[in-house]
Design a protein around this motif. Structure first.
Motif, PDB file in Angstrom:
ATOM      1  N   VAL A 410       0.816  -1.214   0.000  1.00 26.20           N
ATOM      2  CA  VAL A 410       0.000   0.000   0.000  1.00 26.20           C
ATOM      3  C   VAL A 410       0.851   1.265   0.000  1.00 26.20           C
ATOM      4  O   VAL A 410       0.554   2.227  -0.709  1.00 26.20           O
ATOM      5  N   SER A 411       1.924   1.293   0.801  1.00 30.53           N
ATOM      6  CA  SER A 411       2.764   2.486   0.881  1.00 30.53           C
ATOM      7  C   SER A 411       3.327   2.852  -0.478  1.00 30.53           C
ATOM      8  O   SER A 411       3.264   4.011  -0.907  1.00 30.53           O
ATOM      9  N   GLN A 412       3.855   1.860  -1.185  1.00 30.92           N
ATOM     10  CA  GLN A 412       4.419   2.105  -2.505  1.00 30.92           C
ATOM     11  C   GLN A 412       3.318   2.488  -3.492  1.00 30.92           C
ATOM     12  O   GLN A 412       3.519   3.346  -4.362  1.00 30.92           O
ATOM     13  N   TYR A 413       2.150   1.873  -3.329  1.00 30.82           N
ATOM     14  CA  TYR A 413       1.050   2.170  -4.245  1.00 30.82           C
ATOM     15  C   TYR A 413       0.583   3.613  -4.102  1.00 30.82           C
ATOM     16  O   TYR A 413       0.365   4.313  -5.094  1.00 30.82           O
ATOM     17  N   VAL A 414       0.428   4.090  -2.859  1.00 32.59           N
ATOM     18  CA  VAL A 414      -0.027   5.462  -2.628  1.00 32.59           C
ATOM     19  C   VAL A 414       0.947   6.456  -3.234  1.00 32.59           C
ATOM     20  O   VAL A 414       0.547   7.420  -3.892  1.00 32.59           O
ATOM     21  N   ALA A 415       2.237   6.216  -3.021  1.00 27.64           N
ATOM     22  CA  ALA A 415       3.261   7.121  -3.576  1.00 27.64           C
ATOM     23  C   ALA A 415       3.176   7.154  -5.099  1.00 27.64           C
ATOM     24  O   ALA A 415       3.243   8.227  -5.717  1.00 27.64           O
ATOM     25  N   GLY A 416       3.039   5.985  -5.716  1.00 27.03           N
ATOM     26  CA  GLY A 416       2.926   5.923  -7.170  1.00 27.03           C
ATOM     27  C   GLY A 416       1.644   6.558  -7.677  1.00 27.03           C
ATOM     28  O   GLY A 416       1.636   7.243  -8.703  1.00 27.03           O
TER      29      GLY A 416
END
Length: 548
Positions: A410-416
């Motif tokens: 989720v963390s990487q997804y939100v940033a992307g």
């Protein structure tokens, strides 16, 4: 002002004549006319050419399409010839559309004749306005039907219709009230959206244009339409720079309200000059898109571009969306792998349950018994059955959570997502909707920080100066803002997983029970007696375990 009518290019063949409509484009101050193909109409013609012998033979006639015109008229008015199995259900509607685009040339010649011969001294009219009046007629079902009903097939439709259109334009234009600003003011949001999509505009522009038009209409209504200087029946007044500036002030004042579309809130503040440019783009889109004239022909416009207007949440869609989210952790490189793993994993977990737990699931989700009825069968309290169902569902939810592992991606997804889709989220994707809703719940400074960082893509130091904070504090605020979005997304994923399970359990259980009834020769409605139910339940367990 009077303008020179641009030359009308020819449509190359009969297929083009019945499948292409006109667009008017502005190139360095000069108008040009181009023909644009409607793929739906073109494919419909090819279908008839390949399946209808008489229709195919008409293309070899040397009468410039008169027989083809009559073919579509017979279908439009009388639903003839008899419907064949391969023909589309909307063949009558298609016939009207073929006739309308065929008559586009008559619209041009009627407008050209009036602008060059009859009223060329009238400085208040232009050929574009005449053309618009004519197209309004041929794309209005009731008016167009009335005109064609009086057509004599022994004569040329082009000649007949050009004469009719000239008279119709005179009637409309005699009031001298048409202007491009009236066109912009009168069209609905749906029609404008369709016209913009066909003109090659996408989000976030479309939402921004619609939002700007809302406030421009209010200002224009007050300052020009209701202005005492406007004489009833005369042409609508031109807006001035003060009107656009006032509309921009309203736009900027309202853009950060919670009810405002995300695409608008994510964008920058605008000027009056920007509003003017946007309104000109909207006008050109409406003028160039004939289907926006008639709602009857424009219902499928957005679907043709692959976009969805509404989201209908069904179990199948929930399943698709949930599985798409879990694929994100693989960076979309192994798309579909999690899809293939989810159902087998759940079925495997079902097999690990005790026989009694399996029976409770089949009775509750497959047979549709309530908890009290199941409790009577097992001679326990209703609360005991409720707790056992909860235990079963929690184990299945754990299985789904372990597959999707939201805390890992989720963390990487939100940033992307912030970098890729912040300005124009996809509203058919539940995960995008969840993030947008989470953004609206942030503090005003946090929303402004996201807008400047991902909407306007400004440098950190510039943002810090604009917000009056230090750069380290800006970085810390941005980090905390992302954390809030991540927490909201994980919560939404948990909800989606639960929704998926609540749709999957009944589907699987009912399928197993139905197969058992089929094997035993029972109908599901006939499996109500205790003896029959026990037999079906026993067979259902066999089917469930045979899936190992």
């Amino acid at each position: 002002m009077f303008t020179i009518t641009p030359k009308l290019p020819s449509r190359q063949n009969l297929v083009d004549k019945f499948s292409m409509y006109m667009t008017v484009e502005n190139n360095k101050g000069r108008s040009t006319i181009k023909w644009k193909t409607d793929p739906h109409l073109q494919s419909n013609i090819e279908l008839y050419k390949s399946r209808h012998k008489k229709f195919a033979s008409l293309f070899n006639q040397e009468n410039n399409g008169r027989d083809l015109v009559q073919f579509w008229i017979d279908m439009a008015f009388n639903d003839l010839p008899a419907l064949e199995e391969w023909e589309p259900e909307k063949r009558v509607q298609n016939a009207w559309e073929h006739l309308s685009v065929y008559c586009e040339e008559s619209c041009y010649w009627a407008a050209e004749k009036l602008s060059s011969d009859v009223w060329k001294e009238d400085k208040y009219q232009s050929w574009e306005e005449y053309l618009f009046f004519a197209r309004c007629l041929i794309y209005n079902y009731n008016k167009f039907r009335y005109v064609l009903a009086k057509y004599n097939s022994n004569n040329s439709l082009d000649t007949y219709l050009t004469t009719v259109l000239i008279n119709a334009i005179k009637d409309e234009a005699a009031v001298a009230k048409f202007s491009k600003w009236r066109l912009l003011h009168k069209k609905s949001d749906r029609e404008l959206k369709e016209a913009l999509v066909r003109a090659g505009r996408y989000e976030p522009e479309i939402s921004q244009f619609l939002f700007a038009r809302k406030y421009f209409k209010q200002v224009y209504q007050m300052n020009k339409i209701q202005n005492p200087a406007k004489i009833t029946g005369k042409k609508w007044l031109e807006p001035d720079s003060a009107d656009f500036a006032e509309a921009a002030n309203y736009y900027n004042a309202e853009k950060l309200l919670p009810s405002v579309p995300h695409e608008v809130a994510a964008g920058a503040f605008v000027t009056g000059e920007q509003i003017k440019v946007w309104m000109e783009i909207c006008i050109i889109a409406l003028q160039n898109y004939p289907k926006s004239i008639t709602p009857h022909f424009s219902l499928e416009a957005l679907q043709e571009t692959g976009r969805k207007v509404e989201y209908d949440e069904s179990p199948e869609i929930i399943e698709q969306d949930l599985l798409t989210y879990s694929e994100v952790k693989d960076s979309f490189e192994t798309q579909g792998r999690t899809v293939k793993r989810t159902e087998p994993a759940l079925l495997l977990q079902l097999l690990f349950f005790k026989s009694e737990q399996q029976e409770i699931l089949l009775l509750y989700y497959g047979f549709g018994l309530n908890q009290k009825q199941i409790a009577e069968k097992f001679k326990v309290t209703q609360g005991a059955i409720a707790r056992r169902l909860q235990t079963i569902e929690l184990k299945l939810l754990k299985t789904l959570s372990e597959l999707s592992q939201p805390t890992e991606w989720v963390s990487q997804y939100v940033a992307g997502w912030l970098g890729r889709s912040y300005q124009a989220p996809i509203y058919s994707d539940l995960i995008h909707v969840a993030i947008v809703e989470a953004i609206k719940k942030l503090e005003p400074q946090e929303q402004e920080l996201l807008r400047l960082t991902y909407g306007q893509k400004l440098d950190e130091q510039i943002i810090a100066n604009q917000l009056g904070i230090s750069q380290p504090k800006l970085i810390d605020t941005l980090r905390r803002t992302k954390s809030k979005l991540e927490a909201a997304l994980i919560k939404e994923i948990d909800n989606l997983i639960n929704k998926y399970l609540q749709s999957w359990l009944p589907k699987v259980s009912k399928t197993v029970v139905k197969s058992a009834c089929d094997n035993l020769g029972f109908s599901r409605s006939g499996a109500a007696s205790l003896k029959t139910m026990n037999a079906v339940l026993k067979e259902s367990l066999k089917i469930l375990h045979s899936s190992k």
